[in-house]
Scaffold this active site. Structure first.
Site, short mmCIF file in Angstrom:
data_model
loop_
_atom_site.label_atom_id
_atom_site.label_comp_id
_atom_site.label_asym_id
_atom_site.label_seq_id
_atom_site.Cartn_x
_atom_site.Cartn_y
_atom_site.Cartn_z
N CYS A 10 0.89 -1.16 0.00
CA CYS A 10 0.00 0.00 0.00
C CYS A 10 0.93 1.21 0.00
O CYS A 10 1.97 1.18 -0.67
CB CYS A 10 -0.98 -0.03 1.16
SG CYS A 10 -0.24 -0.22 2.80
N ALA A 11 0.62 2.26 0.72
CA ALA A 11 1.52 3.41 0.74
C ALA A 11 2.76 3.11 1.59
O ALA A 11 3.89 3.10 1.11
CB ALA A 11 0.80 4.64 1.26
#
Length: 444
Positions: free
Chosen positions: A391-392
């Site tokens: 994800c981030a």
């Protein structure tokens, strides 16, 4: 069967023609009425300001460029008729309408004027300038409606042309864009603001999909609403900075870009969801999303660098499944697939790499079905080689999926044990309390 196809195609073309003609009958008078009204209102004011840079006096006046400048009028009308379905006509018309309404509102609220006086011209260019001067006054500058419509029309044709035709189209659109300066119709700051408006119209009415705001439902999630409030506050701050900076320089209008980007992200948390990022299952995002949200994505990338500066890009949790942050293109050579939980970042197009996107808003928990779906994709992809789940930051959304996969594959008996295994590999995990129950549900 072949004989039955032709009437359908003819009917469709007729339907497209009727829809295009009706929309043009509405849009053309609406344009001249509203544009003329904005001009008239500006003419009643005294001391209408301008936002020209001093160096713009070096921009030459090139009379013949009035030809590409004027050509956008023909493409404006023609583009309505070059569509496959009435729905496509309606989408293009709504893009036109959005650009015109927003631009005219700006012209009324903050009229600006062009300060250059064009020299006398003769021949065809002189005639075209005379006609233009009949309805177009030196007001209505930023955002340039000419540029906004150019962005919309350029996008409309670029997907319909190939080869040399596409190359010629790009060059001609470049000439149209430059002509707003070389005809002394606009100042430089009008161009990026006009482009921003055009991209917003493309974003609001995307091709082949409903508007990102069509499914808006006010969120009941307290955390999501709090985040929406924070992003709204950020948008307001940048808007105030825009006003203050523009008092000294037209460049201040560029701060509208991050203001709009943050406002769009605020809408996602308030109830529009991941649709505002216009991310597809293979990780691709629309052109409008890529550019409109660029300031937000820049901030998100800096946030990644800060929080993961002392961590490796990814760690192996088990059996060729890696958990990590949003990857750089150069860091993907060892993987056969990426299972991407971020909504905000586009995927990388790397030959031989499969990108599977399951968008979830940052800092919010993924639903149990979304966690299960992504975990199943992990299991399928890892049969072909190493897989990155990201994800981030790799701390929350992807960590929940990695933990679910550990349970489903028999490496852990419950969510707490799965999370503990991930942490033992040296990867921080920051899951909200309810995420453990969601992981357990997804693993069943």
């Amino acid at each position: 069967m072949g004989e039955g196809i032709v009437p359908v195609l003819v009917t469709d073309r007729r339907a497209v023609f009727r829809a295009a003609a009706l929309w043009l009958a509405v849009l053309a008078p609406f344009f001249y009425l509203t544009y003329g009204t904005a001009n008239w209102l500006a003419s009643l004011r005294t001391g209408v300001p301008n936002l020209a840079f001093g160096w713009e006096t070096n921009i030459p006046f090139i009379a013949w460029t009035i030809i590409p400048y004027w050509s956008i009028n023909a493409f404006y009308a023609l583009s309505l008729f070059v569509n496959d379905t009435p729905d496509e006509v309606g989408r293009l018309a709504r893009r036109y309408l959005t650009a015109q309404v927003v631009a005219v509102v700006c012209f009324i609220v903050l009229p600006l004027q062009a300060i250059f006086v064009r020299p006398e011209t003769d021949g065809l260019p002189g005639f075209m300038f005379d006609v233009l001067g009949g309805f177009d006054k030196p007001f209505n500058q930023a955002p340039s409606l000419h540029i906004a419509l150019l962005v919309i029309i350029w996008d409309h044709w670029r997907g319909r042309l190939r080869g040399i035709g596409l190359a010629v189209w790009h060059v001609w659109c470049l000439l149209i864009g430059l002509s707003v300066l070389t005809t002394w119709q606009h100042h430089v700051i009008d161009i990026p603001t006009g482009a921003l408006l055009g991209l917003f119209a493309l974003w609001l009415f995307p091709a082949g999909k409903p508007s990102p705001l069509a499914g808006f439902q006010r969120t009941n999630d307290a955390k999501a609403w709090r985040l929406a409030t924070y992003y709204t506050a950020g948008a307001v701050v940048f808007l105030i900075l825009t006003i203050l900076a523009t008092l000294d320089s037209g460049a201040g209008l560029l701060l509208l870009w991050p203001s709009l980007a943050l406002a769009i992200v605020a809408l996602s948390y308030a109830g529009a969801g991941t649709a505002v990022f216009q991310k597809q299952a293979d990780g691709r995002v629309s052109l409008a999303s890529r550019w409109l949200l660029a300031p937000y994505r820049l901030g998100a990338r800096l946030n990644i660098l800060w929080w993961t500066r002392k961590l490796p890009p990814a760690v192996e949790v088990a059996d060729g499944v890696f958990l990590g942050r949003y990857p750089s293109r150069g860091g993907l050579s060892t993987y056969v697939a990426v299972i991407d939980l971020s909504a905000e970042f586009p995927g990388h197009n790397v030959p031989g790499l499969a990108w599977h996107a399951f968008p979830v808003l940052d800092l919010l928990s993924a639903s149990a079905p979304r966690i299960r779906e992504a975990a199943m994709a992990v299991e399928e992809a890892r049969r072909h080689g190493p897989v990155l789940v990201s994800c981030a930051l790799g701390f929350q959304r992807s960590a929940a999926v990695a933990s679910c996969w550990l349970m489903r594959s028999g490496h852990a008996t419950n969510a707490a044990a799965a999370v503990a295994q991930v942490k033992a590999k040296g990867r921080p995990v920051h899951l909200p309390f309810n995420a453990y129950a969601l992981i357990e549900e997804a693993a069943r």
